[in-house]
Design a protein around this motif. Sequence first.
Motif, mmCIF file in Angstrom:
data_model
loop_
_atom_site.group_PDB
_atom_site.id
_atom_site.type_symbol
_atom_site.label_atom_id
_atom_site.label_comp_id
_atom_site.label_asym_id
_atom_site.label_seq_id
_atom_site.Cartn_x
_atom_site.Cartn_y
_atom_site.Cartn_z
ATOM 1 N N VAL A 5 25.755 56.188 37.553
ATOM 2 C CA VAL A 5 26.808 56.644 38.459
ATOM 3 C C VAL A 5 27.272 55.437 39.262
ATOM 4 C CG1 VAL A 5 27.388 58.133 40.398
ATOM 5 C CG2 VAL A 5 25.896 58.982 38.582
ATOM 6 N N GLY A 6 28.377 54.829 38.829
ATOM 7 C CA GLY A 6 28.891 53.631 39.467
ATOM 8 C C GLY A 6 28.108 52.385 39.092
ATOM 9 N N TYR A 7 28.793 51.280 38.936
ATOM 10 C CA TYR A 7 28.171 49.966 38.716
ATOM 11 C C TYR A 7 27.284 49.918 37.473
ATOM 12 C CZ TYR A 7 29.715 49.366 43.549
ATOM 13 O OH TYR A 7 30.468 49.305 44.689
ATOM 14 N N SER A 8 27.667 50.608 36.415
ATOM 15 C CA SER A 8 26.808 50.720 35.232
ATOM 16 C C SER A 8 26.456 49.374 34.619
ATOM 17 C CB SER A 8 27.483 51.587 34.163
ATOM 18 O OG SER A 8 27.565 52.926 34.575
ATOM 19 N N THR A 9 27.400 48.453 34.589
ATOM 20 C CA THR A 9 27.202 47.220 33.819
ATOM 21 C C THR A 9 27.125 45.972 34.693
ATOM 22 O OG1 THR A 9 29.609 47.131 33.461
ATOM 23 C CG2 THR A 9 28.281 48.152 31.733
ATOM 24 N N CYS A 10 26.744 46.125 35.958
ATOM 25 C CA CYS A 10 26.721 44.968 36.867
ATOM 26 C C CYS A 10 25.674 43.932 36.475
ATOM 27 C CB CYS A 10 26.471 45.443 38.293
ATOM 28 S SG CYS A 10 27.937 46.122 39.079
ATOM 29 N N SER A 43 32.631 55.010 41.263
ATOM 30 C CA SER A 43 32.782 55.662 39.961
ATOM 31 C C SER A 43 34.152 55.391 39.356
ATOM 32 C CB SER A 43 32.554 57.177 40.096
ATOM 33 O OG SER A 43 31.183 57.469 40.224
ATOM 34 N N TYR A 44 35.181 55.358 40.192
ATOM 35 C CA TYR A 44 36.535 55.074 39.713
ATOM 36 C C TYR A 44 36.578 53.699 39.035
ATOM 37 C CZ TYR A 44 41.588 54.135 39.908
ATOM 38 O OH TYR A 44 42.891 53.822 39.581
ATOM 39 N N PHE A 45 36.049 52.690 39.694
ATOM 40 C CA PHE A 45 36.079 51.345 39.121
ATOM 41 C C PHE A 45 35.125 51.216 37.940
ATOM 42 C CE2 PHE A 45 38.216 50.034 43.060
ATOM 43 C CZ PHE A 45 39.181 49.184 42.536
ATOM 44 N N ASP A 46 34.030 51.953 37.949
ATOM 45 C CA ASP A 46 33.132 51.933 36.789
ATOM 46 C C ASP A 46 33.897 52.382 35.544
ATOM 47 O OD1 ASP A 46 30.583 51.199 35.970
ATOM 48 O OD2 ASP A 46 29.736 53.195 36.199
ATOM 49 N N ILE A 47 34.696 53.422 35.690
ATOM 50 C CA ILE A 47 35.515 53.920 34.584
ATOM 51 C C ILE A 47 36.592 52.901 34.210
ATOM 52 C CG2 ILE A 47 37.178 55.696 33.888
ATOM 53 C CD1 ILE A 47 35.642 57.611 35.823
ATOM 54 N N LEU A 48 37.271 52.360 35.222
ATOM 55 C CA LEU A 48 38.376 51.433 34.962
ATOM 56 C C LEU A 48 37.896 50.201 34.192
ATOM 57 C CD1 LEU A 48 41.389 50.843 35.421
ATOM 58 C CD2 LEU A 48 40.744 49.667 37.531
ATOM 59 N N PHE A 49 36.772 49.616 34.608
ATOM 60 C CA PHE A 49 36.263 48.454 33.900
ATOM 61 C C PHE A 49 35.774 48.832 32.506
ATOM 62 C CE2 PHE A 49 35.451 46.798 38.365
ATOM 63 C CZ PHE A 49 36.559 45.960 38.349
ATOM 64 N N HIS A 55 31.174 45.234 34.652
ATOM 65 C CA HIS A 55 31.511 45.433 36.067
ATOM 66 C C HIS A 55 31.090 44.216 36.887
ATOM 67 C CE1 HIS A 55 31.938 47.198 39.954
ATOM 68 N NE2 HIS A 55 32.102 48.411 39.509
ATOM 69 N N PRO A 56 32.022 43.588 37.632
ATOM 70 C CA PRO A 56 31.693 42.343 38.343
ATOM 71 C C PRO A 56 30.914 42.524 39.630
ATOM 72 C CG PRO A 56 33.949 42.969 38.801
ATOM 73 C CD PRO A 56 33.434 43.958 37.784
ATOM 74 N N GLY A 57 30.720 43.763 40.090
ATOM 75 C CA GLY A 57 30.046 43.973 41.363
ATOM 76 C C GLY A 57 31.015 44.405 42.438
ATOM 77 N N LYS A 83 32.122 43.037 45.213
ATOM 78 C CA LYS A 83 32.994 42.112 45.921
ATOM 79 C C LYS A 83 34.276 41.850 45.133
ATOM 80 C CE LYS A 83 29.080 39.669 48.014
ATOM 81 N NZ LYS A 83 28.342 38.380 48.062
ATOM 82 N N ARG A 84 35.391 41.883 45.814
ATOM 83 C CA ARG A 84 36.703 41.534 45.251
ATOM 84 C C ARG A 84 37.037 42.347 43.991
ATOM 85 N NH1 ARG A 84 36.815 34.920 45.883
ATOM 86 N NH2 ARG A 84 34.581 34.949 45.715
ATOM 87 N N MET A 85 36.612 43.605 43.964
ATOM 88 C CA MET A 85 36.847 44.437 42.778
ATOM 89 C C MET A 85 38.327 44.635 42.488
ATOM 90 S SD MET A 85 34.094 47.532 42.397
ATOM 91 C CE MET A 85 34.266 48.170 44.046
ATOM 92 N N LEU A 86 39.084 44.905 43.535
ATOM 93 C CA LEU A 86 40.509 45.168 43.329
ATOM 94 C C LEU A 86 41.218 43.923 42.811
ATOM 95 C CD1 LEU A 86 42.671 47.307 43.517
ATOM 96 C CD2 LEU A 86 43.023 46.693 45.914
ATOM 97 N N GLU A 87 40.883 42.780 43.376
ATOM 98 C CA GLU A 87 41.474 41.529 42.919
ATOM 99 C C GLU A 87 41.113 41.253 41.463
ATOM 100 O OE1 GLU A 87 40.928 36.739 43.854
ATOM 101 O OE2 GLU A 87 40.408 38.216 45.400
ATOM 102 N N TYR A 88 39.845 41.480 41.119
ATOM 103 C CA TYR A 88 39.402 41.259 39.743
ATOM 104 C C TYR A 88 40.123 42.204 38.781
ATOM 105 C CZ TYR A 88 36.207 40.814 35.752
ATOM 106 O OH TYR A 88 35.674 40.615 34.502
ATOM 107 N N ALA A 89 40.236 43.474 39.174
ATOM 108 C CA ALA A 89 40.910 44.455 38.318
ATOM 109 C C ALA A 89 42.374 44.068 38.095
ATOM 110 C CB ALA A 89 40.801 45.844 38.930
ATOM 111 N N LYS A 90 43.055 43.615 39.126
ATOM 112 C CA LYS A 90 44.455 43.198 39.001
ATOM 113 C C LYS A 90 44.600 42.051 38.012
ATOM 114 C CE LYS A 90 46.547 42.382 42.897
ATOM 115 N NZ LYS A 90 46.713 41.956 44.318
ATOM 116 N N GLN A 91 43.643 41.141 38.026
ATOM 117 C CA GLN A 91 43.744 39.946 37.187
ATOM 118 C C GLN A 91 43.270 40.183 35.755
ATOM 119 O OE1 GLN A 91 41.410 37.075 39.319
ATOM 120 N NE2 GLN A 91 42.971 36.678 40.867
ATOM 121 N N GLN A 92 42.276 41.042 35.557
ATOM 122 C CA GLN A 92 41.599 41.127 34.270
ATOM 123 C C GLN A 92 41.870 42.396 33.469
ATOM 124 O OE1 GLN A 92 39.925 38.513 33.091
ATOM 125 N NE2 GLN A 92 40.260 37.363 34.977
#
Length: 280
Positions: free
Chosen positions: A112-117, A195-201, A208-210, A212-221
């Motif tokens: 539940v969240g952060y599955s692949t950190c 959970s939202y970002f876990d799905i998005l990544f 999942h990068p962790g 910190k700076r998740m939104l910035e990472y998602a925008k770029q990658q």
Amino acid sequence: MSESPHFLALVADFACLAQVDAILLAGSRAAGTADGHSDYDVYVYLNAPISTDVRQSITNKHCRYMELNNQFWETEDDGVLLDGIEVELIYRDFAFLEQELHPVVEQYQAKVGYSTCFWANLLASRILYDADGKAAQLQQRFNVAYPAPLQQAIVNKNFPLLTAQMPAYYYQLEKALKRQDRVSLNHRCTEFLASYFDILFAINALAHPGEKRMLEYAKQQCLIVPEGFVEDIEGLLSEISTAQPSLLAKVKLLVRELELVISAKTSLGLPTCYPFSQNN
């Protein structure tokens, strides 16, 4: 960015110890994205414990401040190098890392969240010392294409928790709003976004990068993203402070747009959900 001489000397002293199998640098300094606020995230892999006296004798040479043996998450020493850069020394063994990675990457067990950190952490780490090549072997073993069954497992695990079923964050937020429980609102929004970002990544086949700076990472990658997701997330974050029912509309919008991209732009199926709102 070149590494601090004090940091390199610290690493060299730890590398001389028989208990140390490997030393890996992680985080933004390994990725080359460090800024003026970045510290050194160092993972020291051990075959036997190092006494605090020995650790203190080394860190005293290279640090102007040190907190030895913090035990909040893992065993770690947290301090400041002589040149003012913060350093975090985390002590593990390779068995711990393998126990974290094998179920996720090779058996496709989502969290539940952060599955692949932990996976992202290993792959992005820079090996500074590797006595018997164990760190390189683990990096090679887990340097694999993102497994499609893991993508599906993460969607199946996390998507129902957004709005669909009784434990969903949406209903927890609804109750917190009725109670005007601002602490709970903040906490539940944080978990919703995890959970939202876990799905998005996952749907983008990115580890999942962790936190910190998740939104910035998602925008770029991320190539697969919901329409307007940056503005919608920033809107949700703004709504938390108001503690108004309009926050729930932001949550619904985020989930609806995420559902659309999963259905339209991936080969992944959405899990069978039982919308609690339709039964009450």
